[in-house]
Design a protein around this motif. Structure first.
Motif, PDB file in Angstrom:
ATOM      1  N   GLY A 131       2.946   9.081  -8.914  1.00 36.84           N
ATOM      2  CA  GLY A 131       2.112   8.424  -7.920  1.00 36.84           C
ATOM      3  C   GLY A 131       2.715   7.099  -7.526  1.00 36.84           C
ATOM      4  O   GLY A 131       3.831   6.766  -7.901  1.00 36.84           O
ATOM      5  N   GLY A 132       1.967   6.340  -6.757  1.00 32.62           N
ATOM      6  CA  GLY A 132       2.468   5.088  -6.239  1.00 32.62           C
ATOM      7  C   GLY A 132       2.348   5.089  -4.726  1.00 32.62           C
ATOM      8  O   GLY A 132       1.803   6.021  -4.131  1.00 32.62           O
ATOM      9  N   PRO A 133       2.867   4.051  -4.064  1.00 31.98           N
ATOM     10  CA  PRO A 133       2.711   3.945  -2.614  1.00 31.98           C
ATOM     11  C   PRO A 133       3.188   5.159  -1.833  1.00 31.98           C
ATOM     12  O   PRO A 133       2.544   5.575  -0.875  1.00 31.98           O
ATOM     13  CB  PRO A 133       3.542   2.700  -2.271  1.00 31.98           C
ATOM     14  CG  PRO A 133       3.457   1.868  -3.497  1.00 31.98           C
ATOM     15  CD  PRO A 133       3.481   2.844  -4.629  1.00 31.98           C
ATOM     16  N   MET A 134       4.336   5.749  -2.233  1.00 30.96           N
ATOM     17  CA  MET A 134       4.845   6.887  -1.465  1.00 30.96           C
ATOM     18  C   MET A 134       3.882   8.069  -1.520  1.00 30.96           C
ATOM     19  O   MET A 134       3.748   8.827  -0.559  1.00 30.96           O
ATOM     20  CB  MET A 134       6.243   7.289  -1.940  1.00 30.96           C
ATOM     21  CG  MET A 134       6.407   7.543  -3.413  1.00 30.96           C
ATOM     22  SD  MET A 134       6.576   6.011  -4.349  1.00 30.96           S
ATOM     23  CE  MET A 134       7.256   6.620  -5.890  1.00 30.96           C
ATOM     24  N   TYR A 135       3.149   8.204  -2.624  1.00 30.77           N
ATOM     25  CA  TYR A 135       2.227   9.332  -2.749  1.00 30.77           C
ATOM     26  C   TYR A 135       0.873   9.039  -2.114  1.00 30.77           C
ATOM     27  O   TYR A 135       0.247   9.926  -1.541  1.00 30.77           O
ATOM     28  CB  TYR A 135       2.062   9.718  -4.226  1.00 30.77           C
ATOM     29  CG  TYR A 135       3.312  10.338  -4.783  1.00 30.77           C
ATOM     30  CD1 TYR A 135       3.578  11.691  -4.599  1.00 30.77           C
ATOM     31  CD2 TYR A 135       4.245   9.569  -5.475  1.00 30.77           C
ATOM     32  CE1 TYR A 135       4.747  12.265  -5.091  1.00 30.77           C
ATOM     33  CE2 TYR A 135       5.411  10.126  -5.967  1.00 30.77           C
ATOM     34  CZ  TYR A 135       5.658  11.473  -5.771  1.00 30.77           C
ATOM     35  OH  TYR A 135       6.819  12.026  -6.248  1.00 30.77           O
ATOM     36  N   TYR A 136       0.393   7.780  -2.206  1.00 25.59           N
ATOM     37  CA  TYR A 136      -0.885   7.554  -1.520  1.00 25.59           C
ATOM     38  C   TYR A 136      -0.707   7.412  -0.012  1.00 25.59           C
ATOM     39  O   TYR A 136      -1.652   7.606   0.743  1.00 25.59           O
ATOM     40  CB  TYR A 136      -1.735   6.431  -2.129  1.00 25.59           C
ATOM     41  CG  TYR A 136      -1.197   5.063  -2.425  1.00 25.59           C
ATOM     42  CD1 TYR A 136      -0.938   4.142  -1.418  1.00 25.59           C
ATOM     43  CD2 TYR A 136      -1.050   4.632  -3.749  1.00 25.59           C
ATOM     44  CE1 TYR A 136      -0.529   2.848  -1.705  1.00 25.59           C
ATOM     45  CE2 TYR A 136      -0.637   3.334  -4.047  1.00 25.59           C
ATOM     46  CZ  TYR A 136      -0.367   2.445  -3.028  1.00 25.59           C
ATOM     47  OH  TYR A 136       0.030   1.162  -3.316  1.00 25.59           O
ATOM     48  N   ILE A 137       0.507   7.127   0.439  1.00 23.57           N
ATOM     49  CA  ILE A 137       0.778   7.217   1.879  1.00 23.57           C
ATOM     50  C   ILE A 137       0.833   8.684   2.303  1.00 23.57           C
ATOM     51  O   ILE A 137       0.210   9.095   3.288  1.00 23.57           O
ATOM     52  CB  ILE A 137       2.104   6.509   2.221  1.00 23.57           C
ATOM     53  CG1 ILE A 137       1.967   4.992   2.016  1.00 23.57           C
ATOM     54  CG2 ILE A 137       2.520   6.815   3.662  1.00 23.57           C
ATOM     55  CD1 ILE A 137       3.276   4.231   2.130  1.00 23.57           C
ATOM     56  N   LYS A 138       1.547   9.485   1.533  1.00 26.13           N
ATOM     57  CA  LYS A 138       1.709  10.916   1.846  1.00 26.13           C
ATOM     58  C   LYS A 138       0.385  11.670   1.783  1.00 26.13           C
ATOM     59  O   LYS A 138       0.063  12.475   2.675  1.00 26.13           O
ATOM     60  CB  LYS A 138       2.709  11.530   0.851  1.00 26.13           C
ATOM     61  CG  LYS A 138       2.798  13.043   0.899  1.00 26.13           C
ATOM     62  CD  LYS A 138       3.618  13.549  -0.279  1.00 26.13           C
ATOM     63  CE  LYS A 138       3.470  15.060  -0.431  1.00 26.13           C
ATOM     64  NZ  LYS A 138       4.104  15.548  -1.668  1.00 26.13           N
ATOM     65  N   ASN A 139      -0.404  11.433   0.738  1.00 22.86           N
ATOM     66  CA  ASN A 139      -1.631  12.214   0.515  1.00 22.86           C
ATOM     67  C   ASN A 139      -2.890  11.579   1.084  1.00 22.86           C
ATOM     68  O   ASN A 139      -3.916  12.253   1.201  1.00 22.86           O
ATOM     69  CB  ASN A 139      -1.823  12.452  -0.993  1.00 22.86           C
ATOM     70  CG  ASN A 139      -0.684  13.257  -1.601  1.00 22.86           C
ATOM     71  OD1 ASN A 139      -0.113  14.113  -0.955  1.00 22.86           O
ATOM     72  ND2 ASN A 139      -0.341  12.944  -2.851  1.00 22.86           N
ATOM     73  N   GLY A 140      -2.832  10.298   1.421  1.00 26.28           N
ATOM     74  CA  GLY A 140      -4.036   9.619   1.878  1.00 26.28           C
ATOM     75  C   GLY A 140      -4.078   9.292   3.355  1.00 26.28           C
ATOM     76  O   GLY A 140      -5.156   9.074   3.913  1.00 26.28           O
ATOM     77  N   LEU A 141      -2.893   9.262   4.003  1.00 24.99           N
ATOM     78  CA  LEU A 141      -2.832   8.889   5.417  1.00 24.99           C
ATOM     79  C   LEU A 141      -2.388  10.073   6.273  1.00 24.99           C
ATOM     80  O   LEU A 141      -1.766  11.022   5.761  1.00 24.99           O
ATOM     81  CB  LEU A 141      -1.848   7.723   5.604  1.00 24.99           C
ATOM     82  CG  LEU A 141      -2.201   6.405   4.901  1.00 24.99           C
ATOM     83  CD1 LEU A 141      -1.119   5.352   5.168  1.00 24.99           C
ATOM     84  CD2 LEU A 141      -3.560   5.882   5.358  1.00 24.99           C
ATOM     85  N   PRO A 142      -2.684  10.048   7.555  1.00 23.25           N
ATOM     86  CA  PRO A 142      -2.230  11.115   8.464  1.00 23.25           C
ATOM     87  C   PRO A 142      -0.710  11.268   8.422  1.00 23.25           C
ATOM     88  O   PRO A 142       0.020  10.330   8.074  1.00 23.25           O
ATOM     89  CB  PRO A 142      -2.710  10.638   9.845  1.00 23.25           C
ATOM     90  CG  PRO A 142      -3.862   9.740   9.554  1.00 23.25           C
ATOM     91  CD  PRO A 142      -3.528   9.051   8.265  1.00 23.25           C
ATOM     92  N   SER A 143      -0.224  12.443   8.827  1.00 26.18           N
ATOM     93  CA  SER A 143       1.198  12.777   8.686  1.00 26.18           C
ATOM     94  C   SER A 143       2.122  11.847   9.465  1.00 26.18           C
ATOM     95  O   SER A 143       3.292  11.681   9.092  1.00 26.18           O
ATOM     96  CB  SER A 143       1.444  14.221   9.121  1.00 26.18           C
ATOM     97  OG  SER A 143       1.024  14.408  10.470  1.00 26.18           O
TER      98      SER A 143
END
Length: 446
Positions: A131-143
């Motif tokens: 996890g970390g920023p790259m994953y919460y950007i990928k999984n939490g924000l639009p594509s």
């Protein structure tokens, strides 16, 4: 090469300029107000949770305590010794006040980072949590925001070899050479062996070592500092008054100190505070994503203690010793200033600083190895784990022997560029952080 260095220097001044400092502090302040000061009101409860849940409850690879120690292993480093001294040498005593302000709002930032990291984490092909920023950007924000995740991982993977590896190894070699006359080549080889023994074992071994070494080294450094402070207790109120006064009026030239305006106190206090506690840079949530927990909010409360411990405790000890000694007016800077201050008020104090610097820098190499590894795995998959670890270990002795001015400049620039994708993501995901916090509080009240 000179053209490249000038270009990087200009970029560094831009990314660490006023807009970045405002963005980092503004994000922390916005999150703190959105959370209704919850991080400040729950410091005691967070320590209770940390001690009560040392083994962790739920899925994960390491305990919540080990996750915090792993993040602290990377956070408590040269910034706590050399960084504090640099802030005071360039910004005056008032810089310490602005470091405290950075830490207070940074607690909300670190809390939000860990909440998002646990909430949006996933398993890699080996079954390990990541996890970390790259994953919460990928999984939490639009594509259409996915490019931010790639940018963060790329900046983190490269920056770590400088700020988390070569610079730290060089600090160790310099400290041992200046205090004990140990050849940097010997230091480089010994570091290679020690780092390899830990890093090649992955996050579980890093967490085990950090869980023992971080509390031990922090306690020894704090004890030495507290001995000095208690011995000069009568002068402490005047020093605290000087910190607050200088924060808002600046500091006049005295001795070897050239003087500093209020803006210098703010600039260097905030910049060195961020460098020390890393709130907003997005590094610490990578470690907290691996914690054994089913509660993003619970791990967030544990995570925010990292900023409290790093800046409000460890950095404060260094700052108070420097100001009590009067060495801040000598014209010295960096680790040399801290060493002179400790040595002036405690017999053998310079060795305390040297040994502290060695331990702090060594654990930073361990912590940042995991951060960079997760960035590399995000970009290239788990097949890149072993090659990365071998490359990380090989870079250690090179850092111990190299001239690192340009490497430091590049790494420091990329470090700031890591913060941009992370801060954007935190602002966009703040409604999720606020909602999870409200639900957690409602559940606990019920």
């Amino acid at each position: 090469m000179e053209t490249f260095e000038r270009l990087v220097s200009s970029l560094n001044g831009l990314v660490w300029g006023l807009p970045m400092l405002v963005l980092i502090l503004g994000t922390g302040l916005y999150l703190m107000l959105g959370l209704r000061l919850m991080p400040l009101r729950n410091i005691g409860r967070a320590f209770t949770m940390l001690l009560a849940g040392r083994r962790g409850e739920g899925e994960g690879d390491i305990s919540p305590f080990q996750a915090l120690m792993t993040s602290l292993s990377a956070t408590i480093g040269t910034g706590n010794i050399a960084g504090v001294a640099t802030a005071i040498a360039l910004g005056g005593p008032g810089a310490l006040f602005w470091m405290w302000c950075t830490a207070l709002v940074g607690m909300a930032t670190k809390y939000a980072e860990a909440v998002c990291a646990v909430h949006y984490r996933e398993r890699d092909a080996n079954g390990d949590f990541c996890g970390g920023p790259m994953y919460y950007i990928k999984n939490g924000l639009p594509s259409h925001w996915r490019w931010l995740a790639v940018a963060f991982a790329l900046f983190g993977a490269i920056a770590g070899f400088g700020i988390g590896n070569s610079v730290q190894a060089n600090s160790v070699a310099d400290a041992l050479d200046s205090s004990f006359g140990i050849d940097p080549r010997i230091t480089g080889f010994c570091l290679l062996v020690a780092v390899a023994a830990v890093v090649l074992g992955g996050v579980r071994r890093i967490a085990e070592v950090a869980g023992v070494l971080v509390p031990l080294m922090a306690a020894l450094y704090l004890i030495a500092g507290l001995i000095i402070i208690i011995g000069s207790l009568g002068e402490l109120p005047a020093v605290i008054a000087l910190v607050f006064e200088s924060a808002f009026t600046g500091t006049a030239a005295t001795g070897g100190f050239a003087g500093a305006a209020v803006w210098a106190a703010i600039r260097f206090g905030v910049a060195r505070g961020i460098f020390s506690n890393e709130a907003g840079l997005g590094s610490a949530p990578i470690a907290h994503a691996a914690a054994k927990t089913d509660s993003p909010v619970g791990q967030g409360m544990v995570a925010m203690l990292g900023t409290f411990i790093d800046t409000l405790i460890v950095c404060s000890i260094t700052g108070f010793v420097i100001l009590l000694s009067g060495a801040w007016t000598s014209g010295e800077n960096g680790a040399a200033l801290s060493a002179a201050a400790f040595d002036q008020l405690l017999p053998g104090g310079q060795y305390v600083v040297s040994i502290g610097l060695v331990l702090f820098a060594f654990t930073t190499i361990l912590g940042w190895s995991y951060y960079c590894e997760r960035c590399v795995v995000y970009l290239f998959g788990v097949k890149a784990e072993l090659p990365f670890r071998l490359l990380w270990v090989a870079a250690v002795p090179l850092g111990a022997l190299a001239n690192l001015e340009l490497i430091w400049l590049v790494a420091d620039t990329l470090n700031a560029m890591m913060a941009l994708p992370n801060l954007i993501a935190l602002l966009l995901l703040s409604p999720v952080v606020f909602r999870l916090t409200r639900e957690y509080r409602a559940t606990n009240r019920a």
